[in-house]
Structures are given as structure tokens and as C-alpha cells.
Motif scaffolding. Structure first.
Motif: not given
Length: 253
Positions: A27, A35, A63
Motif C-alpha cells: 500500500s 489502494t 485487506d
């Protein structure tokens, strides 16, 4: 509209945690917009698989995915294997677009948890709480230590209806932070690269023999067996860890 704060029920469920390896580093090379686009692109591939195998996503944590399976434990295992297969397809698209492929780790545990609502009067959220949840998250974290894709606990292994349908091996006995009891953990390697998967499968008996010797404190015998095993499957990260452990034990004997 019928849900109220503090509504809760205790239930046995299987919890699946998955996380992208090295996401922070990844990221840092992207803008905020990139992102979010990346995360959503990845999650778009994973969500249908969890639904297909009768799971539901409790929450996204950046994530990471936390999914719950209230039926057969096997559903969670099949989902994890399918997620890794889908990741391979997703990575091919990333490579074609000149992006680096990504890896994920998946931890699975089965146990009792509290499913309910938390929050305040103006903002409520459904969540699950319990040791079983914490342990599944811990399993995901330690996939990195062993450099494997899927780890399950003894609790999950014991509940499998068809363990013979999967490629499974016992890889350690660990004491989890905050717990007194030790827990056996298993690797599921169905989604490994074909060459490594075949080697693990073909030489599983030798690996198990070396593993048993180590946990009986027979470190020299274990070292000899693991070294023999690595001659047959040099890319096995777990066997490499045990060689280092055996050598350390023998040096300090």
C-alpha cells in the motif's frame, strides 16, 4: 429493524481469517485511491467463493476477511482451497497488467462463540466474540512463520466429515498466547504449487516420521530424517524450520 443492542446468541461455528501478505509495504507504493481500488478488486474475487461454500463475511478489516461457517466444517476448508485457486487467476490478471502477484494466508478454527450486536444507540454492528475467534486470527498470523497458505486447528480437524478428501499434515504443537494448553495445528496443502504439492504428498510418511521423532525429543533422529526429506523436497519451508530447531536443540543439549 428487529435487531436490538445486546442481542446475542452462543453458537458453534467455524471462523476463517484471510489476510494479504505484506499489504502495508504494498500500500505504501500506491495512492489512497489506488489502494481502495486494489482492495475492492481483490475482495470482489473472494466474496463469491465464501458465499458459494455456505459461508458469510462477518467483516472486512482493511485487506483482511473474517468469514463464518455455521454448517459443515468442510465448507470452510473447501472455501479456503477455492480462494487460493481464485487468487491464482487474479494474480495472472495482475501480472498481465504489470503488477506483482500477491499471496494470502488463511487461518481456520472451530468453536463456540457469541454472535451479537455491539455499539451505541446511533451505531450498531454485528460481530462475534470468543476465544475461538481469537484463535482463528492467530492461525492466520502464524501462516507467515511457516510460509504456508492454510492452517487449521485440532478443533477444526476433529470436526471434518471427510478429512481424506484433503491433503493434510500435522506441522506443529504450539502454545497460543494467553493460553496454557498446547494445540496441534495442521497444514492443508491442496492449493500448493503442483511440484511442491506432489512432493509433500509423496513423502508424507517420511515427514510424519521426522515430526514424531522431534516431538518425542529425539532430535538427532529427527534431524537425520528431515535432512533426508529435504533431499526429496528441498522447497518445503516447514521441514527447513525443523532442521534449524533440531540443530539448535542439539547445540544446547
Amino acid at each position: 429493524t428487529d435487531v436490538s443492542l445486546n442481542d446475542a446468541v452462543q453458537k458453534e461455528m467455524t471462523i476463517l481469517f484471510s489476510d494479504i501478505r505484506g499489504f502495508t509495504t504494498l500500500s505504501e507504493q500506491m495512492t489512497a485511491t489506488q489502494t481502495f481500488e486494489f482492495i475492492n478488486s481483490y475482495l470482489k474475487h473472494m466474496e463469491p467463493i465464501i458465499s458459494k461454500y455456505n459461508g458469510f463475511i462477518d467483516k472486512y478489516i482493511g485487506d483482511a476477511i473474517m468469514a463464518l461457517f455455521s454448517g459443515d466444517v468442510d465448507d470452510a476448508i473447501r472455501s479456503a482451497i477455492a480462494m487460493l485457486a481464485e487468487l491464482e487467476i487474479y494474480n495472472k490478471k495482475r501480472i498481465q497488467s504489470s503488477y506483482k502477484p500477491i499471496k494470502i494466508g488463511i487461518g481456520i478454527n472451530t468453536g463456540n462463540l457469541i454472535l451479537g450486536t455491539v455499539g451505541g444507540e446511533k451505531r450498531m454492528d454485528g460481530t462475534v466474540i470468543g476465544d475461538a475467534v481469537n484463535l482463528s486470527a492467530r492461525m492466520e498470523v502464524i501462516t507467515k512463520n511457516y510460509e504456508v497458505s492454510i492452517l487449521i486447528t485440532q478443533h477444526t480437524f476433529n470436526k471434518l466429515k471427510t478429512p481424506q478428501n484433503y491433503l493434510i499434515r500435522k506441522i506443529d504443537v504450539v502454545k497460543v498466547k494467553g493460553k496454557i494448553e498446547e494445540i496441534v495445528i495442521y497444514e492443508i496443502f491442496d492449493a500448493d504449487v503442483i511440484e511442491i504439492k506432489k512432493a509433500k504428498q509423496q513423502h508424507l510418511a517420511l515427514f510424519n516420521q521426522a515430526f514424531t521423532a522431534y516431538h518425542k525429543n529425539q532430535f538427532q533422529q529427527s534431524l537425520n530424517l528431515f535432512q533426508k526429506y529435504l533431499q526429496l523436497n528441498a522447497q518445503d519451508s516447514v521441514a527447513k524450520i525443523y532442521v534449524e530447531r533440531c540443530q539448535s536443540q542439539l547445540e544446547h543439549a
